[in-house]
Design a protein around this motif. Structure first.
Motif, PDB file in Angstrom:
ATOM      1  N   GLN A 464       0.824  -1.206   0.000  1.00  0.00           N
ATOM      2  CA  GLN A 464       0.000   0.000   0.000  1.00  0.00           C
ATOM      3  C   GLN A 464       0.862   1.262   0.000  1.00  0.00           C
ATOM      4  O   GLN A 464       1.871   1.350   0.692  1.00  0.00           O
ATOM      5  N   ALA A 465       0.450   2.224  -0.807  1.00  0.00           N
ATOM      6  CA  ALA A 465       1.102   3.535  -0.882  1.00  0.00           C
ATOM      7  C   ALA A 465       0.003   4.597  -0.891  1.00  0.00           C
ATOM      8  O   ALA A 465      -1.174   4.302  -1.113  1.00  0.00           O
ATOM      9  N   GLU A 544       3.884   5.504 -10.650  1.00  0.00           N
ATOM     10  CA  GLU A 544       3.175   6.192  -9.576  1.00  0.00           C
ATOM     11  C   GLU A 544       3.330   5.423  -8.258  1.00  0.00           C
ATOM     12  O   GLU A 544       3.458   6.023  -7.190  1.00  0.00           O
ATOM     13  N   TRP A 545       3.344   4.095  -8.339  1.00  0.00           N
ATOM     14  CA  TRP A 545       3.506   3.280  -7.133  1.00  0.00           C
ATOM     15  C   TRP A 545       4.873   3.512  -6.497  1.00  0.00           C
ATOM     16  O   TRP A 545       4.976   3.698  -5.282  1.00  0.00           O
ATOM     17  N   PHE A 546       5.942   3.481  -7.303  1.00  0.00           N
ATOM     18  CA  PHE A 546       7.279   3.731  -6.756  1.00  0.00           C
ATOM     19  C   PHE A 546       7.370   5.135  -6.154  1.00  0.00           C
ATOM     20  O   PHE A 546       7.990   5.330  -5.106  1.00  0.00           O
ATOM     21  N   GLY A 548       4.847   6.855  -4.872  1.00  0.00           N
ATOM     22  CA  GLY A 548       4.073   6.832  -3.649  1.00  0.00           C
ATOM     23  C   GLY A 548       4.831   6.192  -2.492  1.00  0.00           C
ATOM     24  O   GLY A 548       4.815   6.691  -1.363  1.00  0.00           O
ATOM     25  N   LYS A 549       5.516   5.076  -2.764  1.00  0.00           N
ATOM     26  CA  LYS A 549       6.312   4.425  -1.730  1.00  0.00           C
ATOM     27  C   LYS A 549       7.486   5.305  -1.303  1.00  0.00           C
ATOM     28  O   LYS A 549       7.840   5.357  -0.122  1.00  0.00           O
ATOM     29  N   CYS A 550       8.079   6.014  -2.265  1.00  0.00           N
ATOM     30  CA  CYS A 550       9.207   6.901  -1.968  1.00  0.00           C
ATOM     31  C   CYS A 550       8.786   8.051  -1.059  1.00  0.00           C
ATOM     32  O   CYS A 550       9.512   8.425  -0.128  1.00  0.00           O
ATOM     33  N   VAL A 551       7.608   8.599  -1.319  1.00  0.00           N
ATOM     34  CA  VAL A 551       7.117   9.705  -0.486  1.00  0.00           C
ATOM     35  C   VAL A 551       6.951   9.240   0.960  1.00  0.00           C
ATOM     36  O   VAL A 551       7.265   9.973   1.908  1.00  0.00           O
ATOM     37  N   GLU A 552       6.483   8.022   1.149  1.00  0.00           N
ATOM     38  CA  GLU A 552       6.251   7.513   2.498  1.00  0.00           C
ATOM     39  C   GLU A 552       7.530   7.082   3.205  1.00  0.00           C
ATOM     40  O   GLU A 552       7.641   7.189   4.413  1.00  0.00           O
ATOM     41  N   GLU A 553       8.525   6.583   2.426  1.00  0.00           N
ATOM     42  CA  GLU A 553       9.759   6.097   3.044  1.00  0.00           C
ATOM     43  C   GLU A 553      10.901   6.213   2.037  1.00  0.00           C
ATOM     44  O   GLU A 553      10.800   5.729   0.900  1.00  0.00           O
TER      45      GLU A 553
END
Length: 558
Positions: A464-465, A544-546, A548-553
């Motif tokens: 999930q992102a 977009e998934w990568f 989104g994951k980058c923004v979170e961690e």
């Protein structure tokens, strides 16, 4: 008087007689003593000779025993080697597949994965590849569904192998080491229009007119490639008529180390075509070094500037030897240190150029790769390793010379007698196999389905992102761009795609992702997703998934 004289003489004679007899007795006594002494010495000599002979015999026995033991050890080692050799040869013998498949089924009870190596059993250089898989815990298997990985020398989709039916019947846990259609990547000529890093290249005779136009530009040097041979020639001496002759712009101002011209080889892994995912082994290079010094250059001597056949150990270059031996630098680190500290150049731009050049090629060939993949039931079961060769000029600009699929030469590289080379190639191979999960495969023999294994490695909650918005009313209908990553807005197929990308990132080992591009958290937060509007839906989604994951961690940014 005469009587007195006679008596006197008699007395003298008696005395002389006694004296003579005494001497004789003394001599006899002396001789007797000497005889005794000689007897004693003779006995001592005999004992000494006997002892010496005994020691010599014992020494001979010891020497013979040592020779016998060493011979037995050598014979045992030779027999063991021959047994291992035969086992490895059997891995490549089609007649042995049925037996090995049955053996594999028995061994699988112990959880060992199975590799099907499809190659020529008469080529000894394949045998080191067998060892690499053995070291990763694999045993040899055959056709059917007993194997986890199919590794072939040639692409298995056409002649001479033509295993398309086998590939189409693969189960979810199986992998094959080629993608359909990658010949467009490894073809002899890469169109220079797809990347600014590819030198101007022309195929004769169909591009003769284009070449003649380009050749009028000043200060250009050209190299002719034909039938595996390469040579710089005057433009008037180039063969512009023979079918298949390649004329390429020659990099006439190469960066030199120790007055030697060299090329850089990097290793690349393609893990998915739709969506496109590409990785690069970032930690080390291999160098191909010309065997003779470059300056003064004589173009009639290819040994000064052609590196195609020369993979030279770094220790052969004096300027790099100390860095490698004493400082324990690898090849890439040694070249960087030479550039930065001895030649006062900034090497930090080289990596970025190499990544961009590789990315340009795969992006340009993406549509061809996807077209070739059509008709295959499970398009996610392929992976492929490549090597890309680059030249470096004196301004530290990289020039992409050629791309090749790694299995075409990994067997010969592993057979290279130079241990340093072997380690680089083994590392590239292991990194690539780790990335796709092959190096740590959970075999299907444990009665796990591919879905069970995937669920054990990654859960829905792991992928999930953009979790800061998916619970909001705006995402209840899934019509907004901000909601495309939310669980309720993705399909099962899309979530499976994200799980594959998740595992690749976790297993990337020494590789770095070059497509989708890496970015900083700040870049990810401020990215304009409209820049991806021209991409296919799955490419847009995975990018977009990568992000989104980058923004979170930050872990997911690189």
């Amino acid at each position: 008087m005469s009587d007195k004289n006679g008596a006197s003489n008699n007395n003298t004679d008696k005395k002389n007689g006694k004296s003579t007899n005494g001497k004789k007795a003394q001599e006899k006594k002396t001789d007797h003593s000497n005889g005794k002494a000689d007897g004693k010495n003779g006995k001592a000599d005999t004992r000494k000779r006997t002892a010496d002979e005994g020691e010599s015999f014992l020494s001979q026995v010891i020497h013979i025993s040592i020779i016998v033991v060493l011979t037995a050890i050598l014979i045992s080692l030779w027999n063991t080697y021959q047994e291992q050799l035969e086992k490895r040869r059997q891995c490549l013998n089609p007649d042995h597949y049925e037996t090995t498949a049955r053996n594999a089924s028995k061994e699988d009870a112990n959880g060992r994965p199975v590799v099907w190596l499809y190659g020529d059993a008469d080529v000894p250089k394949w045998l080191d590849l067998v060892t690499v898989f053995n070291d990763m815990g694999y045993i040899c298997g055959g056709p059917g569904n007993e194997w986890d990985v199919l590794w072939t020398h040639h692409a298995p989709f056409a002649k001479p192998l033509d295993l398309k039916n086998v590939v189409n019947s693969m189960e979810g846990h199986q992998k094959v080491n080629h993608f359909p259609g990658t010949k467009c990547i490894t073809e002899e000529v890469l169109d220079s229009s797809i990347s600014k890093y590819i030198p101007s290249t022309f195929v004769m005779p169909r591009q003769k007119a284009d070449f003649l136009k380009e050749s009028k530009k000043p200060n250009k040097v050209w190299i002719e490639r034909r039938n595996g041979a390469s040579m710089v020639k005057d433009v008037n001496d180039l063969d512009l008529s023979t079918e298949g002759t390649v004329i390429q712009e020659y990099i006439a101002n190469p960066y030199l180390i120790g007055n030697r011209k060299f090329d850089i080889t990097v290793y690349v892994q393609l893990t998915s075509v739709d969506p496109l995912r590409v990785y690069l082994l970032d930690t080390d290079w291999a160098l191909r070094v010309a065997p003779q010094e470059y300056n003064p250059i004589d173009y009639s001597k290819p040994e000064q500037y052609i590196t195609d056949s020369y993979v030279t150990p770094i220790t052969a270059i004096p300027e790099l030897k100390k860095l490698h031996i004493d400082m324990k630098h690898n090849t890439k680190q040694s070249v960087y240190a030479q550039l930065k500290f001895f030649d006062n150049k900034d090497p930090d731009t080289i990596d970025g150029q190499i990544m961009e050049a590789v990315r340009d090629v795969f992006v340009a060939k993406r549509d061809e790769l996807r077209k070739a993949l059509q008709g295959y039931i499970r398009p996610n079961l392929f992976f492929e390793l490549f090597k890309f060769d680059f030249a470096l000029d004196e301004n530290l600009k990289v020039h992409l010379l050629k791309a090749d699929t790694l299995p075409s030469d990994i067997v010969s590289e592993l057979a290279d007698k130079n241990e340093e080379h072997k380690e680089i190639y083994k590392q590239a191979l292991y990194a690539g196999l780790s990335l796709t999960g092959v190096a740590g495969v959970v075999p299907n023999s444990r009665n796990h389905s591919a879905e069970d294994v995937l669920a054990m490695k990654v859960r829905d909650c792991d992928i999930q992102a953009a979790t800061d918005r998916c619970h909001l009313p705006i995402c209840e209908t899934c019509g907004k761009q901000e909601c495309v990553l939310c669980y309720q807005c993705t399909t099962e197929d899309e979530r499976f795609m994200m799980k594959e990308a998740y595992l690749e990132h976790v297993n990337r080992h020494l590789t770095r992702r070059i497509y989708p591009e890496r970015m900083t958290q700040e870049e990810a937060k401020n990215y304009d997703y409209h820049k991806d509007d021209h991409l296919a839906p799955r490419d847009r989604l995975i990018r977009e998934w990568f992000r989104g994951k980058c923004v979170e961690e930050a872990y997911w940014c690189s």
